[in-house]
Design a protein around this motif. Structure first.
Motif, PDB file in Angstrom:
ATOM      1  N   VAL A 256       0.615  -0.836  -0.210  1.00  0.00           N
ATOM      2  CA  VAL A 256      -0.472   0.359  -0.024  1.00  0.00           C
ATOM      3  C   VAL A 256       1.076   1.404   0.298  1.00  0.00           C
ATOM      4  CG1 VAL A 256      -1.862  -1.120   0.666  1.00  0.00           C
ATOM      5  CG2 VAL A 256      -0.214  -0.475   2.884  1.00  0.00           C
ATOM      6  N   SER A 257       2.689   0.821   0.081  1.00  0.00           N
ATOM      7  CA  SER A 257       3.198   2.437   0.104  1.00  0.00           C
ATOM      8  C   SER A 257       3.095   2.175  -1.360  1.00  0.00           C
ATOM      9  CB  SER A 257       4.612   1.972  -0.027  1.00  0.00           C
ATOM     10  OG  SER A 257       4.887   1.305  -0.352  1.00  0.00           O
ATOM     11  N   GLU A 258       3.907   4.316  -2.267  1.00  0.00           N
ATOM     12  CA  GLU A 258       3.982   3.922  -3.173  1.00  0.00           C
ATOM     13  C   GLU A 258       5.371   3.954  -4.437  1.00  0.00           C
ATOM     14  OE1 GLU A 258       1.645   6.764  -4.693  1.00  0.00           O
ATOM     15  OE2 GLU A 258       0.237   5.984  -3.385  1.00  0.00           O
ATOM     16  N   GLU A 259       5.417   2.912  -3.687  1.00  0.00           N
ATOM     17  CA  GLU A 259       7.021   1.555  -4.296  1.00  0.00           C
ATOM     18  C   GLU A 259       6.307   1.308  -5.096  1.00  0.00           C
ATOM     19  OE1 GLU A 259      10.714   1.268  -1.989  1.00  0.00           O
ATOM     20  OE2 GLU A 259       9.432   1.598  -0.570  1.00  0.00           O
ATOM     21  N   PHE A 260       5.511   0.828  -4.856  1.00  0.00           N
ATOM     22  CA  PHE A 260       5.087  -0.151  -5.696  1.00  0.00           C
ATOM     23  C   PHE A 260       3.900  -0.419  -7.262  1.00  0.00           C
ATOM     24  CE2 PHE A 260       5.360  -4.525  -3.614  1.00  0.00           C
ATOM     25  CZ  PHE A 260       5.058  -5.632  -4.354  1.00  0.00           C
ATOM     26  N   LYS A 261       4.823  -0.864  -8.123  1.00  0.00           N
ATOM     27  CA  LYS A 261       3.766  -0.962  -9.499  1.00  0.00           C
ATOM     28  C   LYS A 261       1.609  -1.384  -9.359  1.00  0.00           C
ATOM     29  CE  LYS A 261       3.719  -1.920 -14.248  1.00  0.00           C
ATOM     30  NZ  LYS A 261       2.630  -3.395 -14.445  1.00  0.00           N
ATOM     31  N   PRO A 262       0.994  -0.543  -9.159  1.00  0.00           N
ATOM     32  CA  PRO A 262      -0.291  -1.349  -8.703  1.00  0.00           C
ATOM     33  C   PRO A 262      -1.164  -2.327  -8.952  1.00  0.00           C
ATOM     34  CG  PRO A 262      -0.343   1.357  -9.409  1.00  0.00           C
ATOM     35  CD  PRO A 262       1.432   0.688 -10.080  1.00  0.00           C
TER      36      PRO A 262
END
Length: 297
Positions: A256-262
């Motif tokens: 759920v971080s902005e680090e992961f490709k959705p």
């Protein structure tokens, strides 16, 4: 502050926003080939395709091909010529990322292709795209799960620098699912074919979203590959800049971080559900998670 569950639910809604109120769905035209619907075309794109009456023909709420373009080859060539012209004109930003990679266009995955289309243009026509994602994981003697994640290269056209599944790739025209899985494992993570072949197909993750570049109905064929505890993937073709080996609870937090490709986060969420890391008695949105991972295309 939103909880982990609420953030994950927001991600799933964003990746299925074409189905939500306020999307362009009601104003889109159906894209039909040989009488079969294969995609959705927005009014903006439809107006530009109207410049090519020798190729595209509007018919009520549908866009189809002009008479004479009634074969696989003729359709593929005609659309490719149109796309090259639009690319030269820089009409659509998505065509800046031209890949010279042909995608098969068909109503359902099991159907014979009706034409080929450049991958970068598929969102303009809202045609279904298919890919293969591989979860690489280990289980120690105590049963604890750990997962290998990849960080995408900064030169990637989409989501540069984001966290990704251990290996993944689009399903190019003429390639089988298993062949693509083995190829991506070898090319991206230097996993020997003999080891990659041990991966198990465990289902699909499907969703449809829209953004400024078009409409994206996508289906990912998912594989789980349990790796030896002493195995380590290595950077192969340069699409990955690093690999990380994390306990499954840390992976869950990262989703759920902005680090992961959705869409890769969705593939890992599916893994967490199937391996009972997330259970219905403790996750209030369990049903919503399962439904959001398997939307009809």
């Amino acid at each position: 502050m939103a909880s982990w569950s609420e953030k994950m639910l927001q991600l799933l809604r964003r990746m299925n926003n074409f189905h939500l109120p306020g999307s362009s769905l009601e104003s889109c035209l159906r894209f039909k080939v040989a009488g079969e619907q294969v995609g959705w075309i927005s009014p903006k794109v439809a107006s530009i395709l109207g410049r090519f009456p020798a190729v595209f023909r509007p018919y009520g709420s549908t866009i189809t091909f002009s008479s004479g373009l009634d074969t696989f080859e003729s359709r593929s060539v005609a659309v490719d010529e149109v796309l090259h012209e639009l690319r030269r004109e820089a009409t659509f930003t998505c065509l800046i990322g031209w890949r010279d990679e042909q995608y098969a266009v068909m109503p359902r995955y099991c159907d014979p292709p009706l034409m080929y289309m450049e991958r970068a243009a598929t969102s303009l026509f809202g045609v279904k795209r298919y890919g293969v994602h591989i979860n690489g994981y280990t289980r120690d003697s105590s049963g604890n799960l750990n997962m290998w994640l990849a960080r995408r290269s900064l030169t990637k056209q989409t989501y540069p620098g984001r966290l990704d599944n251990m290996a993944a790739g689009g399903l190019a025209a003429g390639c089988s699912v298993r062949h693509t899985m083995v190829k991506e494992c070898e090319e991206e993570a230097c996993i020997p074919p003999g080891l990659a072949e041990q991966a198990r197909p465990v289902g699909t993750v499907s969703y449809t979203y829209e953004d400024d570049e078009g409409i994206f109905p996508e289906c990912q064929f998912v594989f789980d590959l349990e790796l030896p505890l002493n195995f380590q993937p290595h950077i192969g073709d340069g699409e990955v800049q690093a690999f990380y080996y994390y306990p499954i609870e840390k992976v869950k937090d990262l989703l759920v971080s902005e680090e992961f490709k959705p869409n890769c986060a969705m593939v890992v969420l599916d893994f967490l559900i199937r391996h009972a890391i997330i259970e219905p008695d403790s996750e209030p949105y369990y049903h919503e998670f399962v439904a959001g991972l398997h939307r009809s295309l």
